[in-house]
Design a protein around this motif. Structure first.
Motif, short mmCIF file in Angstrom:
data_model
loop_
_atom_site.label_atom_id
_atom_site.label_comp_id
_atom_site.label_asym_id
_atom_site.label_seq_id
_atom_site.Cartn_x
_atom_site.Cartn_y
_atom_site.Cartn_z
N GLN A 80 3.86 -1.93 5.39
CA GLN A 80 2.72 -2.51 6.08
C GLN A 80 2.98 -3.96 6.48
O GLN A 80 2.66 -4.37 7.60
N LEU A 81 3.57 -4.74 5.59
CA LEU A 81 3.89 -6.13 5.93
C LEU A 81 4.89 -6.19 7.08
O LEU A 81 4.75 -7.00 8.00
N ALA A 82 5.92 -5.33 7.02
CA ALA A 82 6.96 -5.35 8.05
C ALA A 82 6.41 -4.91 9.40
O ALA A 82 6.71 -5.52 10.44
N VAL A 83 5.59 -3.86 9.40
CA VAL A 83 5.01 -3.38 10.66
C VAL A 83 4.04 -4.42 11.22
O VAL A 83 4.00 -4.67 12.43
N GLN A 84 3.27 -5.05 10.34
CA GLN A 84 2.34 -6.08 10.81
C GLN A 84 3.08 -7.22 11.50
O GLN A 84 2.71 -7.65 12.59
N ARG A 85 4.15 -7.71 10.87
CA ARG A 85 4.89 -8.82 11.46
C ARG A 85 5.55 -8.40 12.77
O ARG A 85 5.53 -9.15 13.76
N ALA A 86 6.11 -7.19 12.81
CA ALA A 86 6.74 -6.71 14.04
C ALA A 86 5.71 -6.51 15.14
O ALA A 86 5.99 -6.78 16.32
N THR A 87 4.52 -6.06 14.77
CA THR A 87 3.47 -5.86 15.78
C THR A 87 3.05 -7.19 16.39
O THR A 87 2.80 -7.28 17.60
N LEU A 88 2.99 -8.24 15.58
CA LEU A 88 2.67 -9.56 16.11
C LEU A 88 3.72 -10.01 17.12
O LEU A 88 3.40 -10.61 18.15
N LEU A 89 4.99 -9.70 16.83
CA LEU A 89 6.06 -10.03 17.79
C LEU A 89 5.84 -9.27 19.10
O LEU A 89 5.94 -9.85 20.19
N THR A 90 5.51 -7.97 19.00
CA THR A 90 5.33 -7.20 20.23
C THR A 90 4.15 -7.71 21.03
O THR A 90 4.16 -7.65 22.27
N GLN A 91 3.12 -8.22 20.36
CA GLN A 91 1.96 -8.76 21.09
C GLN A 91 2.35 -9.95 21.95
O GLN A 91 1.81 -10.13 23.05
N ARG A 92 3.25 -10.78 21.45
CA ARG A 92 3.70 -11.93 22.25
C ARG A 92 4.34 -11.45 23.54
O ARG A 92 4.10 -12.00 24.62
#
Length: 352
Positions: A11-23
């Motif tokens: 969950q932590l890893a997906v959350q951080r990666a999702t924030l990157l994709t949002q940028r």
């Protein structure tokens, strides 16, 4: 096993990666390339894959990973590789709260490329294998629609942990099902779904750093199948819209189906925003990829649903990188799955 640590790290890893994709999502230029099968890949795909694989390998070094992307095109395109490297570094700086848990920062551009290439497992029936789709629904991502960051742990061929990061779905589990994104600013949107086999499914708002509070989710009961709402793929090349319409008619369903990209469909029906998800084969030789279904399958099943292929067989994640033993997907609340499956078989069988 409880898989508590695996779920937390995922969950932590997906959350951080999702924030990157949002940028990247909010940029006009997304660094898009075409792969050998003519499907698109963006700098967001590569950056998200690097972050997630680095986190998994740091915490579970013996585990294998089946990732959708590989880094050969980046080694040939230094400018694009450097652009992704800047994204990855920025993502780490923005998320220092969970940095230590996720294995610390990626130290160099070469380490980033190695992380991307570590998703080269062939899959199989034995051991612990993570299935990763860094941006599921890349066409939706490019058109400004729904997409998902997807990660699942498969142990000896059985899915044990599933996580979906869906930045464009509403946080509110009770929000009506819609593929549209009314507010481009993203206010009130961004949800993280998670599940462990045998332990139920949850949703929580996407955040930065530590995970937000979660709540349990359940599929909606469907006492009258004619009131059900279908989810289906946007791309006609992914699922037969004609067969879907015939099945809806045979079930007496008159509501228009909601078309959205990615495993956001699995998350949507798991929390009761929709009811049924069909992905019907468009050609006999097509093989679904395990990273397109593993996380969504366990989340729906833990939310009270049933997921099989169009012939009623369980999805077999033990055969490598594809679901080569399966044709199509039928996901529905457990109480009505058999009814839906019977009609699916009838409609598809009539074409043979």
């Amino acid at each position: 096993m409880s898989y508590e640590k695996e779920l937390h790290i995922a969950q932590l890893a997906v959350q951080r990666a999702t924030l990157l994709t949002q940028r990247v999502f909010h940029e006009k230029a997304k660094g898009t390339l075409s792969k050998d099968d003519n499907s698109p890949v963006t700098i967001g795909d590569f950056g998200a894959q690097a972050l997630i694989i680095h986190a998994i390998k740091s915490n579970f070094p013996q585990d294998e990973i089946v990732g959708e992307e590989e880094a050969s095109s980046l080694r040939e395109n230094k400018n694009l590789s450097t652009q992704i490297w800047h994204l990855v570094k920025s993502a780490s700086l923005e998320d220092e709260t969970s940095e230590r848990e996720l294995g610390g920062p990626i130290e160099s551009e070469e380490q980033m490329l190695q992380a991307i290439d570590a998703g080269n497992s062939a899959g199989g029936a034995h051991g612990r294998i993570w299935a990763l789709d860094p941006i599921d629904g890349t066409k939706g991502f490019l058109r400004g629609g729904q997409y998902a960051v997807c990660l699942a742990l498969i142990s000896d061929g059985s899915v044990k942990v599933g996580v979906l990061g869906c930045p464009n779905l509403p946080v509110d589990d009770a929000a009506p099902l819609s593929a549209d994104i009314d507010d481009p600013s993203g206010q009130g949107r961004g949800v993280l779904f998670g599940a462990v086999a045998g332990c139920g499914a949850t949703s929580r708002p996407l955040g930065r750093g530590a995970l937000q509070s979660s709540q349990a989710i359940r599929m909606k009961s469907v006492p009258d199948i004619t009131d059900a709402t279908f989810c289906e793929s946007v791309e006609a090349g992914h699922s037969s819209h004609g067969d879907q319409a015939a099945i809806a008619k045979a079930l007496g369903i008159t509501r228009e189906s909601v078309r959205m990209d990615s495993q956001a469909k699995y998350g949507s029906i798991a929390r009761g925003a929709g009811d049924l998800y069909l992905r019907l084969p468009v050609r006999k030789d097509y093989q679904e990829k395990i990273w397109d279904h593993a996380a969504g399958e366990v989340i729906v099943k833990e939310a009270g649903g049933e997921v099989t292929d169009a012939e009623g067989k369980r999805l077999d994640f033990s055969r490598g990188r594809t679901l080569k033993e399966n044709k199509g997907v039928v996901a529905a609340p457990r109480a009505v799955h058999a009814q839906v499956l019977e009609v699916v078989k009838s409609v598809l069988g009539s074409k043979e």
